[in-house]
Write an enzyme that holds these catalytic residues in place. Structure first.
Site, PDB file in Angstrom:
ATOM      1  N   GLU A  29       0.726  -1.165   0.013  1.00 52.03           N
ATOM      2  CA  GLU A  29      -0.041  -0.054   0.029  1.00 52.03           C
ATOM      3  C   GLU A  29       0.898   1.110   0.053  1.00 52.03           C
ATOM      4  OE1 GLU A  29      -2.208   1.313   3.529  1.00 52.03           O
ATOM      5  OE2 GLU A  29      -3.808   1.710   2.354  1.00 52.03           O
ATOM      6  N   ARG A 255       6.366 -13.564   9.539  1.00 54.83           N
ATOM      7  CA  ARG A 255       7.193 -12.440   9.202  1.00 54.83           C
ATOM      8  C   ARG A 255       8.572 -12.457   9.639  1.00 54.83           C
ATOM      9  NH1 ARG A 255       2.649  -8.425  12.077  1.00 54.83           N
ATOM     10  NH2 ARG A 255       3.044 -10.033  13.597  1.00 54.83           N
ATOM     11  N   LYS A 265       5.460   2.372  11.195  1.00 59.16           N
ATOM     12  CA  LYS A 265       5.601   3.555  10.419  1.00 59.16           C
ATOM     13  C   LYS A 265       5.303   4.758  11.330  1.00 59.16           C
ATOM     14  CE  LYS A 265       2.122   4.629   7.691  1.00 59.16           C
ATOM     15  NZ  LYS A 265       0.997   5.167   6.777  1.00 59.16           N
TER      16      LYS A 265
END
Length: 792
Positions: A29, A255, A265
């Site tokens: 994204e 992950r 972020k």
RNA sequence: AGGGAUAUGGUGUAAUGGCAGCACAACAGAUUUUGGAUCUGUUUGUCUAGGUUCGAAUCCUAGUAUCCCUGCCA
């Protein structure tokens, strides 16, 4: 990419012809910068496709108008291209396909598979129920397809306010998988989209858009991280309802986080905003842009990604794996030159005029190990080692590293001391005769004598001419955080326990902006993550290309800061230090008490001393256990059977004779998972003949079990299979001996190893013979014969 | 709590019922005009308890631990 569970699936699918070629996609994204956490997902997506001769796509998952921007989209594409990926014309924007998604939405509505709901968000959450309670239908769930279609079209036309209606899939409100309780497909949202502009006021949700876009692009294997396992049910539902064939399938991987690194972020933004770093491309940041500026090469990043394997567990990778990838890449790429970062003047009292030395760029071992016998110049040109040299001025006034002279040397110090000797790299051995100190006791200058080559010295240090060296600023970066897990909740956790990475490795913008930000990580910042010094670098570097990466001998790998360095004001940033055994040794001597990481599993291991009690059985189950044990079933198996209705129901059809215990054993040990899933097609009654064959030694355990497994799938009577495939009857002694001899002949090295004492290989030989005989060899006789043969 | 996923040395990952291997880290030695690199060697592991099997990291049962799901985010 090393073999893993995904390559295994791909190989199977290619083998079976399910897909002509593999097609993957990396779907970020565009709402933030790519960082080290993302390279793993992109590497997995791109590399596996490349490896199997397939195609990989880059797809901007930009359906949320409030988050996606072109700037981020461009930055991500730029970083990935830098990494070396080339997706050709296969760059997609989800937002370019809004029209197609919408058409499928109408189809779903027409099929009665989706409906327009008009309750509030809160009400919908309430109606969805929770883990304990199934959902209840919204009053609008029963609207007719015509009604829904009308409403959907008016939603699109903009007749309703934001949030007034949503389109939902009609799946299963009672499902234990919450994702399946009628997920929202479309929402009304008047946001300006950076690409689609104001053309739309309804936007598709991930669960609707993502599978569709995969299918539209012809993706075959759609990889995503583990938290999407529950979403796969929607994925499959959509593919089935919309009838895509061939269709993509979703596979989930674990992950990968990195020690000493944060990847959230919002937290990275906090670092920027708080001034802890100088921007998103500050070389201490984990963003790809920052690592580029730091001077790490794409090859190193890819080598790192290839080294950390793929599995279905979230993991935190040791920082040293990354550092090792960076170092070993640079070792063969960076010519050696000298720079003094923290200068101490040295006067060579017996040196008269300036000299020019011609020194090699590469140490002997890099030359020796060069595959083509050539080595690189800073320009990249590969030349013979003899001409891979640069001029280095040697003058009376020099500088050396302040650390390299010590009036009170610790034990084991191999550098310059008063009266002691040391070799100046490439220039000869010097002896320190005397030194000046200032008022504070700091050494200000060393006076030394250059000795002949017959002198001896214990160490080698680097140096630069004070007169002809070029002034430069040096930026010495260190890890941004002092602790391995800066995102941990408590200081103790931060020190030790690796925690799951708090980012979505694929969906870059995935983060809840509404939750309060835990700023605890700020307390773990390393105050020394950036040290700036001024010193001198040897003049040869001024002629080199700006992008040259060097090893400043004994200091580390450096290159010019691509933003701040200028020709008349050089700025070198340290990409990574060299390994420093001396620093480690001295550190250890100073702080011997520093305990190793507490072993994380140890506490768990010692804990269950109480002996975990298996869940108690009900009286009915206890009675069942008694009944089964009376029939000859061992206690442990009886308990397993007693607590499971599906198993008991199956066993109800079994003959209650001498074969019962065996059939019960198979039921508990081999058939149980299949029985619960309702996938076992064989009847219990048909198992008795097989059990009889086994007890009569007509078939081996191995054959029996093999037959049983296949019978469970096909429903054929096991005894009939034995008959048909001629599995009954033992193996003749001759056949067994022949098989043993053959196996031994095929593996003479193993035979030698066995005879040399590696008796664990017996199992290997047993397995080989078993395989060769189709499992027909009797284990007991096989083992004795085998041992005799091996020892003989 | 209901559903789902996972568990192999300090770290990451192999072994698909038959040799517990590889990489990084650590340690020791050799070598070295970088306390780098290189080479050799060493230490350390199958979450726990039962069961099936000639043989289990792998299959079965139970337990424990960790993570994910109950957004009109992705």
């Amino acid at each position: 990419m090393a073999p893993n569970f995904i390559t295994e699936i791909i190989e199977r699918d290619l083998q079976s012809g399910k897909y002509p070629q593999v097609v993957t996609r990396f779907p970020p994204e565009p709402s933030g910068y790519a960082h080290l956490g993302h390279i793993f997902a992109s590497f997995l997506d791109f590399q596996t496709a490349a490896q199997y001769g397939g195609r990989y796509h880059l797809r901007m998952d930009d359906t949320n108008p409030e988050l996606a921007t072109q700037e981020y989209a461009d930055a991500i594409a730029d970083d990935l291209r830098w990494l070396g990926w080339d997706w050709g014309e296969h760059l997609y924007y989800a937002s370019d396909h809004f029209e197609q998604y919408y058409a499928y939405a109408e189809q779903l509505v027409g099929q009665g598979d989706a409906y327009v709901d008009s309750v509030t968000g809160d009400e919908m959450a309430r109606l969805r129920g929770d883990a304990r309670t199934p959902g209840t239908p919204s009053p609008y769930r029963s609207r007719t397809p015509e009604e829904n279609l009308d409403l959907l079209r008016r939603m699109r036309a903009g007749e309703f306010a934001d949030g007034a209606h949503v389109l939902r899939a009609k799946i299963d409100l009672g499902s234990p998988n919450m994702k399946l309780r009628d997920p929202v497909l479309y929402r009304i949202l008047r946001g300006h989209h950076y690409r689609a502009g104001d053309a739309w006021c309804i936007y598709p949700m991930y669960d609707f858009q993502h599978p569709l876009q995969d299918a539209l692009e012809g993706v075959t294997h759609s990889m995503c991280s583990l938290e999407f396992v529950d979403n796969r049910a929607i994925y499959d539902w959509l593919m089935e309802r919309l009838g895509f064939s061939p269709r993509p399938h979703q596979y989930e991987f674990g992950r990968r986080g990195l020690e000493y690194t944060i990847t959230s972020k919002r937290k990275l933004r906090k670092l920027v905003e708080a001034g802890a770093v100088h921007g998103w491309d500050d070389p201490r940041m984990p963003t790809l842009r920052a690592q580029r500026r730091l001077g790490v090469t794409p090859e190193a990043v890819r080598a790192f990604a290839a080294q950390i394997g793929v599995s279905r567990t979230n993991r935190t990778v040791d920082l040293s794996v990354y550092e090792n990838a960076v170092r070993s890449d640079l070792n063969h790429r960076a010519p050696r030159v000298m720079a003094v970062l923290d200068p101490l003047p040295v006067t060579l009292e017996n040196l008269d005029g300036p000299q020019t030395l011609s020194l090699p760029y590469w140490p002997f071992d890099v030359v020796r190990d060069s595959p083509d016998g050539l080595v690189a110049l800073p320009t990249g040109e590969r030349v013979a080692p003899e001409v891979a040299v640069r001029d280095v001025p040697l003058t009376r006034e020099l500088v050396i590293e302040r650390d390299d002279f010590n009036p009170e040397p610790p034990k084991g110090f191999k550098r310059l001391t008063p009266g002691g000797t040391v070799r100046l790299r490439g220039a000869g051995i010097i002896r320190a005769d005397r030194f000046d100190v200032d008022d504070s006791g700091q050494v200000t200058r060393v006076y030394a004598t250059l000795l002949g080559e017959d002198a001896r010295a214990g160490g080698v240090i680097h140096w630069v001419s004070a007169e002809q060296g070029v002034p430069a600023e040096f930026r010495l970066y260190d890890r941004l955080f002092r602790v391995p897990n800066p995102e941990a909740a408590t200081p103790e956790d931060a020190q030790a326990e690796p925690i799951a990475p708090d980012f979505d490795p694929e969906e870059i913008g995935h983060e809840d902006e509404t939750k309060p930000l835990d700023a605890g990580f700020m307390a773990f910042l390393n105050p020394d993550s950036l040290r700036v010094t001024r010193g001198l670098v040897e003049p040869s570097v001024t002629r080199d290309p700006a992008g040259t990466r060097y090893q400043f001998e004994r200091q580390g790998y450096f290159w010019r800061d691509p933003v701040d360095s200028r020709e008349d004001a050089l700025v070198f940033g340290r990409i990574i230090t060299l390994k420093d055994a001396w620093a480690k040794a001295t550190q250890k001597a100073e702080a011997p008490a520093k305990a190793p990481k507490p072993a994380k599993v140890q506490s768990q291991k010692t804990e269950p001393t109480e002996k975990a009690a298996p869940a108690a059985l009900t009286p009915e189950q206890e009675a069942e256990v008694t009944r089964l044990t009376a029939l000859g079933v061992p206690d442990a198996e009886a308990r397993t059977l007693a607590r499971d209705a599906a198993l008991l129901a199956f066993l109800g059809g079994a003959a209650q004779d001498g074969t019962f215990a065996q059939v019960a054993s198979w039921t508990a040990n081999d058939l149980a998972p299949g029985l619960r899933a309702g996938e076992v097609r064989v009847q219990a009654a048909d198992l008795a003949p097989l059990a009889a064959l086994l007890s009569d030694k007509k078939v081996t355990t191995r054959v029996a079990r093999d037959v049983l497994t296949r019978a469970a799938q096909t429903g054929e009577a096991p005894a009939a299979m034995v008959e048909r495939e001629n599995l009954a009857g033992g193996l003749s002694d001759e056949a067994l001996s022949a098989a043993i001899a053959q196996v031994m002949a095929d593996h003479t090295d193993k035979v030698d190893a066995y005879r040399a004492g590696k008796t664990a290989l017996l199992g290997f030989f047993t397995g080989q013979v078993m395989r060769a005989t189709g499992g027909k060899a009797d284990p007991a006789t096989l083992n004795t014969s085998l041992q005799a043969a091996l020892n003989g």
